[in-house]
Enzyme design. Sequence first.
Site, PDB file in Angstrom:
ATOM      1  N   LYS A   1     -74.926  -5.149  40.600  1.00 17.16           N
ATOM      2  CA  LYS A   1     -73.674  -5.850  40.313  1.00 17.16           C
ATOM      3  C   LYS A   1     -72.626  -5.505  41.374  1.00 17.16           C
ATOM      4  O   LYS A   1     -71.943  -6.378  41.915  1.00 17.16           O
ATOM      5  CB  LYS A   1     -73.162  -5.486  38.908  1.00 17.16           C
ATOM      6  CG  LYS A   1     -74.001  -6.092  37.791  1.00 17.16           C
ATOM      7  CD  LYS A   1     -73.650  -5.550  36.410  1.00 17.16           C
ATOM      8  CE  LYS A   1     -74.628  -6.119  35.379  1.00 17.16           C
ATOM      9  NZ  LYS A   1     -74.440  -5.625  34.017  1.00 17.16           N
TER      10      LYS A   1
ATOM     11  N   GLN B   1     -71.206  -1.057  30.967  1.00 18.60           N
ATOM     12  CA  GLN B   1     -72.648  -1.289  30.923  1.00 18.60           C
ATOM     13  C   GLN B   1     -73.229  -0.781  29.602  1.00 18.60           C
ATOM     14  O   GLN B   1     -72.939   0.334  29.175  1.00 18.60           O
ATOM     15  CB  GLN B   1     -73.314  -0.592  32.128  1.00 18.60           C
ATOM     16  CG  GLN B   1     -74.793  -0.891  32.294  1.00 18.60           C
ATOM     17  CD  GLN B   1     -75.101  -2.344  32.656  1.00 18.60           C
ATOM     18  OE1 GLN B   1     -74.260  -3.066  33.190  1.00 18.60           O
ATOM     19  NE2 GLN B   1     -76.300  -2.791  32.350  1.00 18.60           N
TER      20      GLN B   1
ATOM     21  N   ASP C   1     -67.923  -9.945  30.668  1.00 22.44           N
ATOM     22  CA  ASP C   1     -69.206 -10.030  29.967  1.00 22.44           C
ATOM     23  C   ASP C   1     -69.177 -11.112  28.885  1.00 22.44           C
ATOM     24  O   ASP C   1     -70.222 -11.574  28.436  1.00 22.44           O
ATOM     25  CB  ASP C   1     -69.489  -8.694  29.243  1.00 22.44           C
ATOM     26  CG  ASP C   1     -70.472  -7.817  29.994  1.00 22.44           C
ATOM     27  OD1 ASP C   1     -71.342  -8.359  30.698  1.00 22.44           O
ATOM     28  OD2 ASP C   1     -70.355  -6.588  29.874  1.00 22.44           O
TER      29      ASP C   1
HETATM   30  N1  GUN Z   1     -76.934  -4.321  29.458  1.00 20.12           N
HETATM   31  C1  GUN Z   1     -77.911  -5.252  29.615  1.00 20.12           C
HETATM   32  N2  GUN Z   1     -77.388  -6.454  29.940  1.00 20.12           N
HETATM   33  C2  GUN Z   1     -76.055  -6.276  30.004  1.00 20.12           C
HETATM   34  C3  GUN Z   1     -74.973  -7.152  30.316  1.00 20.12           C
HETATM   35  O1  GUN Z   1     -75.134  -8.353  30.578  1.00 20.12           O
HETATM   36  N3  GUN Z   1     -73.738  -6.578  30.286  1.00 20.12           N
HETATM   37  C4  GUN Z   1     -73.534  -5.267  29.962  1.00 20.12           C
HETATM   38  N4  GUN Z   1     -72.287  -4.826  29.945  1.00 20.12           N
HETATM   39  N5  GUN Z   1     -74.514  -4.436  29.667  1.00 20.12           N
HETATM   40  C5  GUN Z   1     -75.769  -4.937  29.698  1.00 20.12           C
END
Ligand code: GUN
Length: 306
Positions: free
Chosen positions: A56, A100, A123
């Site tokens: 990311k 996350q 998100d």
């Molecule tokens: N863990 C797995 N997928 C995601 C996501 O799309 N966003 C976040 N914040 N955590 C995750």
Amino acid sequence: MTIINKIIDGKMYARKLLEEIYPLSKGFLDNFNRKPSLTVIQVGDNPASRIYVKNKILTAKKNGIESKEILLASDVSEDELIHHISILNKNENVDGILVQLPLPKHISEKKIINIIDSSKDVDGFHPINLGKLFMGDSKFIPCTPLGCLYILKHEIGDIKGKNAVIVGRSNIVGKPMASLLLSSDCSVTITHSRTKNIQEHTRKADILIVAVGIPEMIDEKFIKPGAIVIDVGINRLETKTRDNISNKGVLVGDVKFEKVLKIAKKITPVPGGVGPMTIACLMHNTIKAAYINKKIDFVNVLEGIL
Ligand code: GUN
């Protein structure tokens, strides 16, 4: 159709979306003398999360987005994590905040998601954003379902009236995916771990979305011939060498790729399918958050999708 033509190229679609949004991040920099910005918080050192977060941060940097990572110890208290988020909420140079998941057991994910300013919730997990999505008035749409919809609309065009079946009912993928497909006039079925005879449902699917987190659970017996199959799963299968030493293992999805490939019309691979689209959609949401932060209109590059 040859087998190679059946494999959906998620990396290509991700590049396409990133190219579509680049002028918006460049335009933001030209107007406001700073880049759109994203801060990612990771708690603990879950190896899978480390890889996702690094991807990311790196993709943001490559696409004209300022990105910062805050890494907190796995035993950080809930209050301390909330304190970090509160500071980011107040910082007007921070456009997007992402915590996350999963978080360690002693921290309530629900509470943390609620604390993030809904205008910085790239998100799309905050109840305000999920509520807006379910009312057909979306602001930030969760990145994975949004990426899946982008792929479907480019692969099929009009999906009106299609039977869409989702395997998995998480707040992150299954539920928002159902809402997006409903808004696109699909007939939607959500199945999950307690559904009896899942195959009875999945075999009726023109569109099958699998986000169940069980490696290779879906084989050819679950598939209607000619279906479009979107595999959201990312599972690392540990393999052992002849000396019984485990190595990094192979990545597989929730779908038995080689078997399903023979029956489906199209299928996303793992890796290289949904994963890159999730990250591209996060970049889209971050740039959108920057425009919202500055209270200026965001040109909706996804207008044709939603
Ligand atoms: N863990 C797995 N997928 C995601 C996501 O799309 N966003 C976040 N914040 N955590 C995750």
